[in-house]
Design an enzyme around this catalytic site. Structure first.
Site, short mmCIF file in Angstrom:
data_model
loop_
_atom_site.label_atom_id
_atom_site.label_comp_id
_atom_site.label_asym_id
_atom_site.label_seq_id
_atom_site.Cartn_x
_atom_site.Cartn_y
_atom_site.Cartn_z
N ASP A 67 0.87 -1.31 -0.07
CA ASP A 67 -0.15 0.00 -0.03
C ASP A 67 0.70 1.32 -0.03
O ASP A 67 2.00 1.07 -0.04
CB ASP A 67 -1.01 -0.07 1.23
CG ASP A 67 -0.30 -0.37 2.51
OD1 ASP A 67 0.81 -0.38 2.74
OD2 ASP A 67 -1.00 -0.62 3.42
N ASN A 132 -7.02 -2.15 14.46
CA ASN A 132 -8.52 -2.62 13.97
C ASN A 132 -8.81 -3.70 13.16
O ASN A 132 -9.80 -4.16 12.69
CB ASN A 132 -9.32 -1.21 13.44
CG ASN A 132 -8.44 -0.97 12.01
OD1 ASN A 132 -7.49 -1.59 11.67
ND2 ASN A 132 -8.96 0.05 11.31
N HIS A 134 -7.06 -4.53 10.22
CA HIS A 134 -6.68 -4.22 9.08
C HIS A 134 -5.63 -4.95 8.44
O HIS A 134 -4.44 -5.18 9.25
CB HIS A 134 -6.73 -2.96 8.45
CG HIS A 134 -5.57 -1.78 8.97
ND1 HIS A 134 -5.73 -0.66 9.39
CD2 HIS A 134 -4.24 -2.30 9.03
CE1 HIS A 134 -4.49 -0.06 9.40
NE2 HIS A 134 -3.47 -1.14 9.54
N GLU A 139 -9.57 -1.78 5.60
CA GLU A 139 -10.37 -1.38 6.78
C GLU A 139 -11.37 -2.33 7.08
O GLU A 139 -11.95 -2.87 6.21
CB GLU A 139 -10.64 0.26 6.92
CG GLU A 139 -9.53 1.11 6.72
CD GLU A 139 -8.54 1.11 7.79
OE1 GLU A 139 -8.34 0.29 8.61
OE2 GLU A 139 -8.26 2.22 8.22
P1 PGA Z 1 2.71 -1.22 12.55
O1 PGA Z 1 1.12 -1.23 11.72
O2 PGA Z 1 3.40 -2.13 11.96
O3 PGA Z 1 3.17 0.15 12.40
O4 PGA Z 1 1.88 -1.39 13.80
C1 PGA Z 1 0.82 -2.27 11.29
C2 PGA Z 1 -0.33 -2.12 10.33
O5 PGA Z 1 -1.24 -1.10 10.52
O6 PGA Z 1 -0.87 -3.13 9.46
#
Ligand code: PGA
Length: 240
Positions: A67, A132, A134, A139
């Site tokens: 992404d 959350n 995702h 999302e």
């Molecule tokens: P993070 O993000 O590794 O910074 O915790 C993970 C994500 O949002 O997929």
């Protein structure tokens, strides 16, 4: 899903590195699906160190990232393009033309990324998980049938990422371009790393909850080869 629980972040990163290295050594022209965020930093450090010390080569490796933010330049210090160059690609011998990240804000941009992936088989897809649930920027509520698409980021995600933008949520982009869950599910193998208490609820929903769009990562329950690497804090709400 195969779940491995390690004592802490460094051990989880090392375990993930062993799995990644096995893929790269066994298939020197492997296709890697890569992720950004704080979680993969330890894995990426191990990959760079191993490349420098042991000469593991990435000359024939191809990568596709999950992404990218919409609305900030590729050269913005917090773009995922910048992140990947700084934290991984600059430390390896991977040719720039083998590296792919989605970019743009139109359906054509999304279709172009899917098309670039059409004839490749991702050998291993690395994932983090959002607080959350995702994966990529898919999302909660996103259909499991989606391919690469533009998403509006949820408030929780923007709050979680504000730490990279002077702790100011207003500076965090509101939209992103992301591989869809259907894109992610096509990978031969999935390697998901989650560490810290902030991820414990999402990890529980992913592994023990119903396979439901309320937790996008629960889609992985239907994938035949998923390895989940957790630290104790991220595993703390699992019942088994
Ligand atoms: P993070 O993000 O590794 O910074 O915790 C993970 C994500 O949002 O997929």
């Amino acid at each position: 899903m195969k779940v491995i629980v390690k004592d802490n972040y460094d051990e989880a990163s090392l375990e993930a590195f062993k799995i990644m290295k096995e893929v790269v050594v066994n298939k020197p022209n492997a296709v890697l699906g890569l992720a950004t965020g704080s979680t993969p930093l330890g894995l990426y450090k191990n990959m760079i160190e191993d490349h420098k010390k042991n000469g593991t080569s990435y000359k024939n490796i191809t990568t596709f990232n999950l992404d990218e933010y919409v609305g900030i330049d590729r050269n913005h210090p917090e773009s995922y393009y910048t992140f990947m160059n700084k934290n991984l690609f600059s430390g390896l011998d991977i040719p720039a033309e083998n590296v792919h990240l989605p970019y743009g804000d139109t359906k054509e941009d999304c279709d172009a990324y899917e098309k670039a992936m059409e004839h490749v088989q991702v050998d291993i897809q690395l994932l983090g998980i959002g607080g959350n649930g995702h994966i990529g920027f898919n999302e909660p509520g996103t259909s499991f049938d989606e391919t690469t698409h533009i998403v509006e980021l949820q408030e929780r995600t923007r709050k979680d990422n504000a730490r990279f933008f002077d702790n100011d949520i207003n500076q965090v982009p509101t939209h992103a371009i992301t591989m869809g869950i259907a894109t992610i599910m096509k990978a031969s193998k999935v390697l998901l790393i989650a560490t810290g208490e902030n991820k414990a609820d999402a990890v529980k929903a992913m592994i023990e909850g119903p396979r439901d769009t309320s937790c996008p990562a629960s889609a992985l329950q239907a994938h035949k080869d998923v390895v989940v690497i957790l630290d104790k804090a991220a595993a703390s709400k699992l019942t088994k």
